[in-house]
Design an enzyme around this catalytic site. Structure first.
Site, PDB file in Angstrom:
ATOM      1  N   ASP A 103      -2.550  -8.496  11.500  1.00 50.85           N
ATOM      2  CA  ASP A 103      -3.897  -8.918  11.108  1.00 50.85           C
ATOM      3  C   ASP A 103      -4.408 -10.126  11.893  1.00 50.85           C
ATOM      4  O   ASP A 103      -5.598 -10.428  11.861  1.00 50.85           O
ATOM      5  CB  ASP A 103      -3.914  -9.235   9.608  1.00 50.85           C
ATOM      6  CG  ASP A 103      -3.487  -8.028   8.784  1.00 50.85           C
ATOM      7  OD1 ASP A 103      -4.004  -6.940   9.047  1.00 50.85           O
ATOM      8  OD2 ASP A 103      -2.626  -8.179   7.905  1.00 50.85           O
ATOM      9  N   HIS A 158      -1.910  -8.895   1.861  1.00 49.31           N
ATOM     10  CA  HIS A 158      -1.588  -7.621   2.562  1.00 49.31           C
ATOM     11  C   HIS A 158      -2.766  -7.307   3.493  1.00 49.31           C
ATOM     12  O   HIS A 158      -3.123  -8.126   4.336  1.00 49.31           O
ATOM     13  CB  HIS A 158      -1.309  -6.553   1.491  1.00 49.31           C
ATOM     14  CG  HIS A 158      -0.792  -5.248   2.008  1.00 49.31           C
ATOM     15  ND1 HIS A 158      -0.173  -5.093   3.219  1.00 49.31           N
ATOM     16  CD2 HIS A 158      -0.797  -3.995   1.458  1.00 49.31           C
ATOM     17  CE1 HIS A 158       0.182  -3.826   3.393  1.00 49.31           C
ATOM     18  NE2 HIS A 158      -0.204  -3.133   2.337  1.00 49.31           N
ATOM     19  N   ARG A 184       2.562  -4.908  16.907  1.00 52.90           N
ATOM     20  CA  ARG A 184       1.173  -4.459  16.739  1.00 52.90           C
ATOM     21  C   ARG A 184       0.214  -5.562  17.194  1.00 52.90           C
ATOM     22  O   ARG A 184      -0.876  -5.297  17.700  1.00 52.90           O
ATOM     23  CB  ARG A 184       0.910  -4.065  15.279  1.00 52.90           C
ATOM     24  CG  ARG A 184       1.817  -2.944  14.790  1.00 52.90           C
ATOM     25  CD  ARG A 184       1.717  -2.718  13.288  1.00 52.90           C
ATOM     26  NE  ARG A 184       2.084  -3.886  12.517  1.00 52.90           N
ATOM     27  CZ  ARG A 184       1.984  -3.976  11.195  1.00 52.90           C
ATOM     28  NH1 ARG A 184       1.515  -2.956  10.491  1.00 52.90           N
ATOM     29  NH2 ARG A 184       2.351  -5.063  10.558  1.00 52.90           N
ATOM     30  N   HIS A 242       5.572 -12.786   7.480  1.00 57.01           N
ATOM     31  CA  HIS A 242       5.803 -11.393   7.069  1.00 57.01           C
ATOM     32  C   HIS A 242       7.015 -11.332   6.147  1.00 57.01           C
ATOM     33  O   HIS A 242       7.938 -12.128   6.288  1.00 57.01           O
ATOM     34  CB  HIS A 242       6.041 -10.484   8.284  1.00 57.01           C
ATOM     35  CG  HIS A 242       5.791  -9.046   7.972  1.00 57.01           C
ATOM     36  ND1 HIS A 242       6.759  -8.222   7.444  1.00 57.01           N
ATOM     37  CD2 HIS A 242       4.663  -8.293   8.074  1.00 57.01           C
ATOM     38  CE1 HIS A 242       6.234  -7.022   7.251  1.00 57.01           C
ATOM     39  NE2 HIS A 242       4.975  -7.041   7.620  1.00 57.01           N
ATOM     40  N   SER A 264       0.825  -1.220   0.000  1.00 58.33           N
ATOM     41  CA  SER A 264       0.000   0.000   0.000  1.00 58.33           C
ATOM     42  C   SER A 264       0.854   1.263   0.000  1.00 58.33           C
ATOM     43  O   SER A 264       0.556   2.230  -0.720  1.00 58.33           O
ATOM     44  CB  SER A 264      -0.974   0.006   1.181  1.00 58.33           C
ATOM     45  OG  SER A 264      -0.300  -0.220   2.395  1.00 58.33           O
TER      46      SER A 264
HETATM   47  N1  HAX Z   1       1.029 -19.885   5.763  1.00 58.13           N
HETATM   48  C1  HAX Z   1       1.451 -20.765   4.825  1.00 58.13           C
HETATM   49  N2  HAX Z   1       2.512 -20.555   4.023  1.00 58.13           N
HETATM   50  C2  HAX Z   1       3.214 -19.432   4.229  1.00 58.13           C
HETATM   51  C3  HAX Z   1       2.875 -18.501   5.225  1.00 58.13           C
HETATM   52  C4  HAX Z   1       1.722 -18.750   5.999  1.00 58.13           C
HETATM   53  N3  HAX Z   1       1.273 -17.886   6.915  1.00 58.13           N
HETATM   54  N4  HAX Z   1       3.772 -17.496   5.190  1.00 58.13           N
HETATM   55  C5  HAX Z   1       4.630 -17.778   4.202  1.00 58.13           C
HETATM   56  N5  HAX Z   1       4.297 -18.942   3.605  1.00 58.13           N
HETATM   57  C6  HAX Z   1       4.900 -19.555   2.438  1.00 58.13           C
HETATM   58  C7  HAX Z   1       4.770 -18.592   1.256  1.00 58.13           C
HETATM   59  O1  HAX Z   1       3.480 -18.686   0.661  1.00 58.13           O
HETATM   60  C8  HAX Z   1       5.898 -19.034   0.362  1.00 58.13           C
HETATM   61  O2  HAX Z   1       5.481 -20.234  -0.289  1.00 58.13           O
HETATM   62  P1  HAX Z   1       5.859 -20.515  -1.843  1.00 58.13           P
HETATM   63  O3  HAX Z   1       7.356 -20.431  -1.918  1.00 58.13           O
HETATM   64  O4  HAX Z   1       5.307 -21.849  -2.097  1.00 58.13           O
HETATM   65  O5  HAX Z   1       5.204 -19.423  -2.630  1.00 58.13           O
HETATM   66  C9  HAX Z   1       6.978 -19.420   1.362  1.00 58.13           C
HETATM   67  O6  HAX Z   1       6.279 -19.696   2.603  1.00 58.13           O
HETATM   68  C10 HAX Z   1       8.012 -18.364   1.620  1.00 58.13           C
HETATM   69  O7  HAX Z   1       7.375 -17.199   2.078  1.00 58.13           O
HETATM   70  P2  HAX Z   1       8.169 -16.130   2.963  1.00 58.13           P
HETATM   71  O8  HAX Z   1       9.443 -15.793   2.248  1.00 58.13           O
HETATM   72  O9  HAX Z   1       8.257 -16.596   4.364  1.00 58.13           O
HETATM   73  O10 HAX Z   1       7.170 -14.905   2.960  1.00 58.13           O
HETATM   74  P3  HAX Z   1       6.839 -13.875   1.788  1.00 58.13           P
HETATM   75  O11 HAX Z   1       7.676 -12.674   2.023  1.00 58.13           O
HETATM   76  O12 HAX Z   1       6.915 -14.497   0.445  1.00 58.13           O
HETATM   77  O13 HAX Z   1       5.331 -13.551   2.091  1.00 58.13           O
HETATM   78  C11 HAX Z   1       3.461 -13.019   3.401  1.00 58.13           C
HETATM   79  C12 HAX Z   1       4.960 -12.812   3.207  1.00 58.13           C
HETATM   80  C13 HAX Z   1       2.986 -12.088   4.488  1.00 58.13           C
HETATM   81  C14 HAX Z   1       2.750 -12.673   2.116  1.00 58.13           C
HETATM   82  C15 HAX Z   1       3.200 -14.488   3.808  1.00 58.13           C
HETATM   83  O14 HAX Z   1       3.805 -14.740   5.039  1.00 58.13           O
HETATM   84  C16 HAX Z   1       1.730 -14.831   3.873  1.00 58.13           C
HETATM   85  O15 HAX Z   1       1.147 -15.162   2.835  1.00 58.13           O
HETATM   86  N6  HAX Z   1       1.080 -14.755   5.082  1.00 58.13           N
HETATM   87  C17 HAX Z   1      -0.331 -14.985   5.227  1.00 58.13           C
HETATM   88  C18 HAX Z   1      -1.119 -13.775   4.742  1.00 58.13           C
HETATM   89  C19 HAX Z   1      -0.964 -12.627   5.699  1.00 58.13           C
HETATM   90  O16 HAX Z   1      -1.109 -12.747   6.907  1.00 58.13           O
HETATM   91  N7  HAX Z   1      -0.686 -11.433   5.140  1.00 58.13           N
HETATM   92  C20 HAX Z   1      -0.562 -10.211   5.937  1.00 58.13           C
HETATM   93  C21 HAX Z   1       0.877  -9.777   6.108  1.00 58.13           C
HETATM   94  C22 HAX Z   1       1.018  -8.511   6.914  1.00 58.13           C
HETATM   95  C23 HAX Z   1       0.434  -7.360   6.184  1.00 58.13           C
HETATM   96  O17 HAX Z   1       0.863  -6.904   5.156  1.00 58.13           O
HETATM   97  N8  HAX Z   1      -0.662  -6.879   6.707  1.00 58.13           N
HETATM   98  O18 HAX Z   1      -1.375  -5.982   6.061  1.00 58.13           O
END
Ligand code: HAX
Length: 441
Positions: A374, A272, A328, A319, A242
């Site tokens: 979140d 996000h 938070r 994250h 964002s």
């Molecule tokens: N559950 C399952 N798998 C997860 C995971 C979770 N909570 N967090 C990471 N992974 C997976 C990823 O999907 C990725 O898998 P692939 O290689 O198969 O694509 C792998 O682990 C490596 O991810 P990472 O390097 O640890 O994390 P990223 O930087 O790629 O992604 C995310 C960060 C926040 C997007 C990720 O942790 C996620 O999808 N979390 C769940 C959704 C979520 O809570 N989002 C909110 C984040 C905070 C925010 O921005 N709030 O607004």
């Protein structure tokens, strides 16, 4: 100068921008990092590529706003009489100026936002024309875009404005837009869930209390939660989707309305901001599938494993930068311990926190097994009867405006240029690899 804050901002930012120009001229060739092929394919993680003055994220410690951590801000930012949570007006003042405001300065800002809060009628007409099933985030982003008719920056630019003065109309746009957001967001809320029966704003209330009031949740405790919520979601340095989208669009000199609408579209992604809705949806499904009440740790463990086997993420966990429990999350947990320690959903959130990090840390590819902001927010809202979880990201968006719009104003004052990184093709990479191997051979 229309306000104390504008005067203060100008006194700070104009010399700061001039000093930075000298610093860059003298040190522009300093190397501050190297880029690897893996980083290019990892969503640019860890690449330093932009300036954000409002906040900085430490992977281990969490966010600091102008040097202040969340626990520190909860202590030092001004509060309402009898309240214990910070007023988000204070964090906005801090992000713009680098100074903790006094109570009087924060009250002046509340009053100024109240004066600026009038939303043009066409915005409500546009919202009413959208199908009722339109997601609240789509409505919110569309409403922000519809308000672009009011942009002072766009108007001044058309009439011809000196570059050095860009920040002034951007400040006006940021202030007007922030002032109007609670009215727009609560209109969407009442339209969607309360048969469009709207509630008029309160006179003389702070930004958060007025928002809660217009949503129809009018108790002191909800206003306190709103103050905390709108403070902690305000900013998370510049690289999150964002903030970065707002910054990128703004770098083309698109005004605050265009830029923030773009930021909201990014916030609406489930990886996000929309994760706050997904967390509650997932918890409610879990609770229903497990027969209601408070599930055991073993049941939650099985449910988490089932979600992972289905190839889904555990929402609220992980994250891109953080490597510890999000402060938070902790702030919200403390609020819940004080106000609602026996709430069922809150207790499920806490039980999930006991179970999920261990499971995720056993999956090698996952960098961060800990909860983010979140994971907790929805449970607090549901406790107070704000159960319409597809609205939650709109509330996040109202808060996020504080960070990204203060940075947008700062960016214009600093004269930051249009953002235009380079991209490469995989053929380009292959030839680079071949060339490097030939060199070694
Ligand atoms: N559950 C399952 N798998 C997860 C995971 C979770 N909570 N967090 C990471 N992974 C997976 C990823 O999907 C990725 O898998 P692939 O290689 O198969 O694509 C792998 O682990 C490596 O991810 P990472 O390097 O640890 O994390 P990223 O930087 O790629 O992604 C995310 C960060 C926040 C997007 C990720 O942790 C996620 O999808 N979390 C769940 C959704 C979520 O809570 N989002 C909110 C984040 C905070 C925010 O921005 N709030 O607004």
């Amino acid at each position: 100068m229309s306000s104390h804050l504008k005067q203060k901002f100008s006194e700070k930012i104009v010399p700061h921008a001039a000093n930075l120009k000298t610093m860059i001229n003298e040190n522009g060739s300093l190397k501050i990092g190297e880029i690897t092929l893996a980083q290019v394919f990892s969503g640019m993680k860890g690449m330093v590529g932009m300036i954000t003055e409002t906040s900085k994220l430490d992977p281990e410690e969490g966010i600091r706003f102008r040097g202040f951590s969340i626990p520190e801000l909860r202590k030092v930012l001004p509060k309402v009489a009898g309240g214990s949570e910070p007023l988000p007006e204070g964090i906005f003042y801090l992000m713009l100026t680098g100074e903790i405001p006094t109570e009087v300065q924060v009250q002046a800002l509340s009053s100024e936002w109240e004066r600026r809060s009038n939303v043009p009628e066409h915005v409500f007409k546009m919202l009413d024309a959208l199908p009722i099933h339109t997601h609240p985030m789509t409505q919110f982003s569309a409403a922000v875009l519809a308000m672009q008719t009011e942009s002072v920056f766009a108007d001044k630019y058309q009439k011809g404005i000196n570059k050095k003065d860009y920040w002034d109309p951007m400040f006006e746009d940021a202030m007007n837009l922030i002032a109007r957001l609670p009215r727009v967001a609560s209109y969407i809320y009442r339209r969607n869930y309360y048969k469009n029966v709207q509630i008029e704003p309160l006179k003389g209330a702070d930004w958060s209390a007025n928002f809660a009031h217009m949503m129809g949740h009018d108790t002191f405790d909800v206003a306190e939660l709103m103050r905390l919520y709108l403070t902690i979601h305000a900013d998370h340095e510049g690289g999150n989707v964002s903030a970065h989208s707002t910054h990128l669009v703004g770098s083309a000199l698109s005004d605050a309305y265009y830029s923030f609408s773009a930021g909201l579209n990014g916030l609406a992604g489930p990886l996000h901001g929309l994760a706050n809705q997904e967390v509650i949806r997932w918890i409610l499904e879990l609770q229903k599938d497990l027969g209601g009440g408070l599930p055991t740790k073993e049941q939650i463990e099985q449910y988490v494993n089932k979600t992972l086997v289905e190839g889904k993420v555990i929402p609220g966990y992980g994250h891109a930068v953080l490597r510890k429990t999000d402060p938070r999350f902790i702030a919200q947990m403390e609020f819940a311990k004080k106000y609602m320690p026996d709430d069922d959903i809150v207790n499920i959130v806490w039980r999930i926190y006991e179970v999920v990090p261990e499971i995720l840390s056993n999956i090698k590819k996952i960098q961060n097994p800990w909860p983010n902001v979140d994971a907790h927010s929805g449970a607090l809202l549901i406790h107070y009867g704000i159960k319409e979880y597809d609205f939650f990201t709109v509330m996040f968006g109202v808060s996020r405006a504080l960070g990204v719009l203060s940075q947008l104003t700062i960016s214009r004052a600093m004269g930051l240029p249009i953002e235009r990184p380079s991209s490469i093709t995989s053929d380009w990479i292959k030839s680079k690899i071949t060339a490097s191997k030939n060199k070694e051979a």
